[in-house]
Design an enzyme around this catalytic site. Structure first.
Site, PDB file in Angstrom:
ATOM      1  CD  GLU A  95       6.754 -26.307  16.233  1.00 55.77           C
ATOM      2  OE1 GLU A  95       5.768 -26.911  16.693  1.00 55.77           O
ATOM      3  OE2 GLU A  95       7.551 -26.810  15.430  1.00 55.77           O
ATOM      4  CD  GLU A  96       9.485 -28.445  18.643  1.00 52.47           C
ATOM      5  OE1 GLU A  96       9.060 -28.495  19.810  1.00 52.47           O
ATOM      6  OE2 GLU A  96       8.923 -29.028  17.707  1.00 52.47           O
TER       7      GLU A  96
END
Length: 193
Positions: free
Chosen positions: A132-133
């Site tokens: 996600e990051e």
């Protein structure tokens, strides 16, 4: 991720994902599968020039100290490519609050696990994604494969009821219930939904 080891035994690293350099210095970390303890450091404040103190910290100026006195000593404990993770154990505090590493994602996973116990009148896909990051890579792959009519992202978010926040910027409050994001850096929600 550990990228090099200095002759003095300090570990140089690069970040994976969105980590603010301002909060990294002096944090305890564990490195690799052996969980070698270390501390993120940088040039001591009293040794910095006035100009250095005004500039934000860069990852390239930081290192991890594992207590090794040489490159050879550090290489006995750590391998290039090892991951370092913050030493951030689960802690309960205050009235029902908890602190832990990656809590935002873990809360989302916990909620999805509970939702999976129910039966639904339509097809439902529960997806637990990675990276996600660093660009929502896992979610993009899932979305292209499933092609859902509607997607709900379930995750924890930051609270803005912190010290010094102005009332018009306090859009989330601890204990204030679920939050529906209308807009962030990557998406704007459709008001019809």
């Amino acid at each position: 991720i550990i990228t090099s080891i200095t002759d003095s035994g300090f570990l140089k690293f690069k970040t994976l994902g969105g980590i603010e350099t301002a909060v990294m210095c002096s944090n305890k970390v564990y490195i690799g599968e052996k969980k070698i303890p270390g501390i993120i450091g940088t040039k001591a404040v009293h040794l910095q020039s006035a100009d250095e103190m005004k500039k934000p910290l860069k990852v390239s100026d930081m290192y991890i100290d594992i207590g090794a006195s040489s490159k050879e000593e550090a290489e006995k404990k750590v391998t290039l490519g090892d991951y370092a993770v913050f030493d951030s154990e689960y802690v309960e505090f205050g009235d029902g609050f908890v602190k832990s590493r990656a809590l935002d994602d873990r809360v989302g996973c916990s909620i999805l696990m509970e939702l999976m116990k129910n039966e639904y009148d339509s097809d439902m896909y529960f997806v637990f994604t990675v990276q996600e990051e660093v660009g929502l890579r896992g979610a993009q792959v899932a979305a292209f494969n499933i092609k859902p009519d509607i997607a709900l992202v379930v995750e924890g978010t930051t609270c803005s009821d912190i010290y010094g926040s102005k009332p018009h910027t306090t859009v989330t409050k601890a204990g204030g219930g679920a939050v529906m994001t209308a807009m962030d850096r990557g998406a704007v929600s459709d008001k019809e939904y």
